[in-house]
Scaffold this motif. Structure first.
Motif, PDB file in Angstrom:
ATOM      1  N   UNK A   6      22.841  20.589  31.112  1.00 42.81           N
ATOM      2  CA  UNK A   6      23.154  21.874  31.778  1.00 42.81           C
ATOM      3  C   UNK A   6      22.245  22.832  30.788  1.00 42.81           C
ATOM      4  N   UNK A   7      21.380  23.574  31.410  1.00 43.28           N
ATOM      5  CA  UNK A   7      20.563  24.226  30.689  1.00 43.28           C
ATOM      6  C   UNK A   7      20.850  25.772  30.765  1.00 43.28           C
ATOM      7  N   UNK A   8      20.963  26.555  29.760  1.00 40.58           N
ATOM      8  CA  UNK A   8      21.295  27.917  29.754  1.00 40.58           C
ATOM      9  C   UNK A   8      20.203  28.784  30.406  1.00 40.58           C
ATOM     10  N   UNK A   9      20.562  29.519  31.492  1.00 37.50           N
ATOM     11  CA  UNK A   9      19.934  30.512  32.134  1.00 37.50           C
ATOM     12  C   UNK A   9      19.181  31.585  31.484  1.00 37.50           C
ATOM     13  N   UNK A  10      17.834  31.713  31.293  1.00 37.33           N
ATOM     14  CA  UNK A  10      17.428  32.917  30.570  1.00 37.33           C
ATOM     15  C   UNK A  10      17.370  34.026  31.551  1.00 37.33           C
ATOM     16  N   UNK A  11      17.618  35.171  31.276  1.00 35.43           N
ATOM     17  CA  UNK A  11      17.531  36.469  31.966  1.00 35.43           C
ATOM     18  C   UNK A  11      16.027  36.739  32.122  1.00 35.43           C
ATOM     19  N   UNK A  12      15.710  36.902  33.178  1.00 32.80           N
ATOM     20  CA  UNK A  12      14.423  37.081  33.487  1.00 32.80           C
ATOM     21  C   UNK A  12      14.103  38.947  33.635  1.00 32.80           C
ATOM     22  N   UNK A  13      13.362  39.340  32.502  1.00 25.55           N
ATOM     23  CA  UNK A  13      13.064  40.653  32.334  1.00 25.55           C
ATOM     24  C   UNK A  13      12.278  41.348  33.421  1.00 25.55           C
ATOM     25  N   UNK A  14      12.554  42.592  33.696  1.00 26.17           N
ATOM     26  CA  UNK A  14      11.804  43.156  34.934  1.00 26.17           C
ATOM     27  C   UNK A  14      10.335  43.561  34.374  1.00 26.17           C
TER      28      UNK A  14
END
Length: 113
Positions: A6-14
């Protein structure tokens, strides 16, 4: 049963967040710190390289002076170009790890959460 870790999802900046960060003081400090190393080092290496080429062109007899055996001054200067490249690379890595990476990590954490 999935073998994928399981890989922690990174937040995709706008796009706007990227623009805001680009205009931020902390990004400006990072850019300034990088430039304070890169520009002088690039100029110093370029001057050293041009000096080597000019000396080889206009003082070829001096460059042909044997130092020991068939090794002459020109060959030593040529090899020093490689040595200089490796030294600059090493110095940059030390500089970046100490001065750039902490700033980059802080920005990355701020942007990605």
């Amino acid at each position: 049963m999935s073998a994928e870790p399981s890989i922690r999802e990174r937040r995709q900046p706008t796009a706007q967040e990227f623009r805001d960060m680009q205009n931020s003081q902390e990004f400006g400090e990072l850019r300034s710190k990088f430039r304070s190393f890169a520009f002088p080092m690039t100029i110093a290496f370029f001057v050293w390289y041009i000096a080597y080429v000019l000396i080889a062109t206009f003082a070829s007899e001096w460059m042909a002076t044997p130092v020991f055996g068939s090794i002459n001054i020109g060959l030593i200067f040529g090899l020093l170009q490689f040595v200089t490249t490796f030294v600059i690379t090493y110095v940059y890595i030390v500089f970046a790890n100490k001065n750039l990476e902490p700033r980059q990590s802080a920005i990355r954490k701020k942007m990605e959460g």
